[in-house]
Scaffold this active site. Structure first.
Site, PDB file in Angstrom:
ATOM      1  N   GLU A  83     -29.497  43.833  24.182  1.00 14.30           N
ATOM      2  CA  GLU A  83     -30.802  44.378  23.810  1.00 14.30           C
ATOM      3  C   GLU A  83     -31.007  45.813  24.303  1.00 14.30           C
ATOM      4  OE1 GLU A  83     -30.362  41.266  24.754  1.00 14.30           O
ATOM      5  OE2 GLU A  83     -31.122  40.068  23.093  1.00 14.30           O
ATOM      6  N   HIS A 120     -38.784  31.391  25.691  1.00 17.93           N
ATOM      7  CA  HIS A 120     -38.774  31.739  24.269  1.00 17.93           C
ATOM      8  C   HIS A 120     -40.136  31.487  23.623  1.00 17.93           C
ATOM      9  CE1 HIS A 120     -34.488  31.291  25.152  1.00 17.93           C
ATOM     10  NE2 HIS A 120     -34.255  32.081  24.118  1.00 17.93           N
TER      11      HIS A 120
END
Lengths: 441, 331
Positions: free
Chosen positions: B60, B129
């Site tokens: 990322e 998440h």
């Protein structure tokens, strides 16, 4: 004891898994923790373990099959035989129990889980007729959840061999509602959803289901008893404080109203904008009562008795010899002089009200206008023999005939006249009434 | 009007902007062949090729850094961050670089970058998440933050974001990708900083962001059955925030509940409630209250997860208390 083996959800956004290979074969004994089969998702390959010891039976998926998440693909049973349809399961009777032999073979299509905490979905309608050829991405049916209507694609090429639910049916998620076969079928099945084999969402749920539903029940419960708006629960205000919303405070400020007047009426707190009308009424009421005599103020009451003889003689003489003098102006002069060198005195007598600017000299005591410093209720000559009238915007003195005497009663609040001053004032006034000649000195 | 899913709306916005402007590119994990785990980008790589829809390694900070650099040198990258929770991995690239480059270069450099990511709980995705972390980036000056509440907003806001010369972070609710809404065939965009009054009312204002707009609308329906008229407002972007519309509604109804799926403490609900208290104080008939996610990691247990985030029932109960004039926190 029997355990359903399902296709597990291994990925974050996984709808199906591909069964790569069974590590055990039908009828084989398995031990809890042993690898049963391998699954491939779009991310990885994983081994799935046996959740219990027993025998692997009723294997309904083959190597290479793509299977929707949650679908039962085998059973671990205590015996090497497939369980009878009626046998009680840990969770629910499996598809084997609800699928009579008459159903065509093929890929089962289940009611998908589409929304948050969704237990079932309403089948809005089918986009394919029984027997139709379908492509993987063709929309097969539409489902309505509590959130939205969602179109569900077939997911596999083939023929719609069975429709096991009809439009409008509420079908628990994970239930088979269609079968897509590889080959065309001559007599496709088309029927409504049958819940006989599978418990639906109802009150008498088995314990496993209840725990799933617990949160929804908890939050919905307070809504059940409809409380009318008037039954608002309000608590007493803390001592000496007036609790009001900023909005009402602003409205009160703009209108010049005092929230204390509303508080004094015992109107339930906290106050809100809707209490403005009550505030207005409380304000008007308070204004009529007295803007000085706030509720709870200490009221002083003093009485004196005097003989009317000298007064009556003096009034006769004064009204005859002083041009501007009347009973009222003379008494006003006595009262005003008792209070201060110069004072405004209002005299109420027989329904009329006159206001005088009182001076020592009787001829200088003349009618005026304005707010009085003292109010006299002259009730001589009426049947009233006793009067204690509440203070108004000024101290009040009532004069009544009581037998052969006059009864003078002064009422005032501390704000108007302190107790010791009130005694001096009434003693002064009574002295002049009993012996008018004192007024001259 | 036709109805399409939020997922399809995002896909359309990207395709339209990529056709208009060849500097628009997509970067991220699983964006090309896989079309993201939520299948939002399906079909784009087929039309625009792997030069413009670029699958990156699983790093990322790496692809976010590439995105910031590309934006500074003339591209309009749309960076796809698979889960909003991963935003912690790219904080330096986003908050120290993208947010500050225009300011620190004296206006010589722009970062016309869009970070598309998601938020939202109740998907059984557990604590790492399921977070809704928009408040964290909204705190950083230099970043704009959009929160679409339906397919219509998702398309219109994304198109505005791509055309904006500043970095914009869009949070899509991952539970809404399959929700359909009316979306015009023709092109349109939605300006930033313009709230949408979803439902007019007179007794109480319910301000909701993203999927909480649906929660507020459901609560408003329940309130209507009780004779209470609720106004529902969707700010659509929290940076910039349409204060005027929110404050005017607060002045009109005198009561406000702010509902957001981020954690309640130090969050979007607190910020909006503060601004209303500051600017509409003398018009408030009840304390402005917040309903956010509980201040706990989002539980994996479905039973617990469902009550961790705001529900229509909670909004309904709170609204009834405020409208009835019940004493709240007066001790």
């Amino acid at each position: 004891m029997r355990h359903d083996i399902i296709m597990p959800a291994l990925g974050m956004a996984q709808d199906t898994g591909t069964l790569l290979a069974w590590h055990k074969s039908e009828g084989e004994a398995v031990t809890q923790g042993e690898t049963l089969f391998e699954v491939e998702t779009d991310k990885s390959t994983m081994e799935v373990e046996a959740p219990a010891s027993g025998f692997l039976v009723s294997v309904s998926a083959r190597d290479g099959d793509e299977i929707p998440v949650g679908q039962v693909i085998a059973i671990i049973s205590d015996t090497a035989d497939a369980p009878a349809p009626g046998e009680t399961a840990d969770k629910e009777p499996v598809e084997a129990a609800q699928k009579p032999d008459s159903l065509p073979t093929g890929k089962p299509i289940i009611m998908p889980v589409l929304g948050m905490s969704q237990d079932s979905g309403v089948l809005v309608g089918w986009n394919k007729e029984p027997g139709d050829a379908v492509k993987q991405h063709d929309i097969l049916f539409e489902v309505e959840t509590d959130k939205s209507v969602v179109e569900v694609p077939a997911g596999v090429d083939g023929y719609l061999a069975a429709r096991l639910a009809a439009a409008g049916d509420d079908v628990p998620t994970g239930e088979t509602i269609a079968i897509i076969s590889e080959d065309p079928v001559s007599d496709p099945v088309d029927r409504a959803y049958s819940s006989s084999a599978v418990p639906t969402a109802s009150a008498d749920q088995p314990s496993v289901e209840v725990s799933e539903k617990a949160p929804a029940t908890t939050v919905a419960e307070p809504a059940a008893p409809k409380q009318p708006e008037v039954s608002r629960r309000r608590e007493p205000a803390p001592e000496g404080k007036v609790l009001a919303s900023p909005k009402l405070k602003r409205l009160a400020h703009q209108a010049g109203y005092d929230l204390a007047h509303l508080a004094a009426t015992g109107h339930p707190q906290p106050f809100h904008a809707r209490d403005f009308e009550a505030l207005r009424q409380a304000h008007e009421k308070a204004g009529k009562r007295s803007e000085f005599a706030a509720p709870g103020a200490v009221i002083t009451r003093l009485s004196a008795r005097v003989s009317p003889v000298a007064l009556d003689a003096f009034l006769d003489w004064a009204t005859g010899h002083i041009e501007s003098a009347s009973d009222a102006s003379v008494i006003a002069a006595f009262a005003g002089a008792s209070l201060a060198d110069q004072a405004t005195v209002r005299i109420n007598r027989r329904g009329t009200s006159e206001t005088y600017s009182a001076r020592q000299r009787l001829s200088e005591t003349v009618a005026t206008e304005g707010e009085p410093d003292v109010i006299i209720h002259d009730l001589r000559g009426t049947f009233i023999s006793s009067a204690e009238l509440p203070p108004e915007s000024a101290p009040v003195i009532a004069i009544v005939s009581s037998g052969d005497e006059l009864m003078l009663t002064l009422t005032c609040t501390n704000a108007l006249l302190a107790g010791k001053d009130a005694a001096v004032v009434l003693d002064n006034f009574a002295g002049r009434m009993a012996d008018p000649i004192r007024h001259l000195f | 009007m036709r109805k399409i899913t939020l997922s399809k709306a995002v896909n359309e916005a990207l395709a339209e902007e990529m056709r208009h402007d060849e500097t628009v590119i997509i970067l991220g994990e699983d964006v090309a062949e896989a079309g993201t785990p939520f299948k939002v980008l399906s079909g784009l790589v087929e039309e625009f090729g792997t030069e413009r829809v670029i699958d990156t390694p699983i790093s990322e900070p790496g692809f976010m850094g590439i995105g910031v650099g590309a934006a500074m040198t003339g591209m309009r990258p749309v960076v796809d961050l698979m889960f909003g929770d991963f935003i912690f991995l790219i904080m330096d690239q986003l908050c120290n670089q993208a947010a500050k480059t225009h300011y620190m270069s004296g206006g010589k450099l722009n970062v016309p970058l869009v970070l598309r990511t998601n938020m939202g709980a109740t998907r059984r995705s557990a604590a790492q998440h399921s977070q809704s972390l928009h408040a964290i980036v909204a705190h950083i000056p230099g970043l704009k933050v959009a929160m679409p509440s339906s397919a219509y907003e998702a398309k219109g806001l994304l198109k505005t974001a791509i055309r904006d010369d500043n970095p914009v972070v869009i949070f899509e609710d991952k539970l809404m990708y399959q929700d359909s809404a009316e979306v015009p065939e023709e092109e349109y965009s939605i300006p930033f900083g313009e709230a949408c009054i979803k439902r007019e009312g007179t007794d109480i204002t319910l301000i909701g962001t993203s999927s909480m707009v649906q929660v507020c609308e459901k609560a408003a329906e329940m309130l209507q059955a009780e004779g209470i008229s609720a106004e529902v407002i969707d700010p659509r972007t929290i940076v910039p925030l349409d204060e005027k519309t929110l404050v005017e509604s607060a002045k009109k109804t005198g009561r406000v509940i702010v509902v957001d799926e981020g954690h309640q403490s130090f969050g979007v609900t607190s910020e909006i409630a503060s601004r209303i208290n500051e600017q509409a104080f003398y018009h408030l008939d009840a304390p402005t209250t917040r309903i956010g996610a509980m201040d706990v990691p989002i539980p994996f247990s479905p039973a617990l997860e469902d009550i961790t985030v705001p529900t229509p029932e909670r909004v309904f109960e709170q609204a009834k208390k405020l409208v009835s004039g019940e004493l709240i926190n007066a001790a």
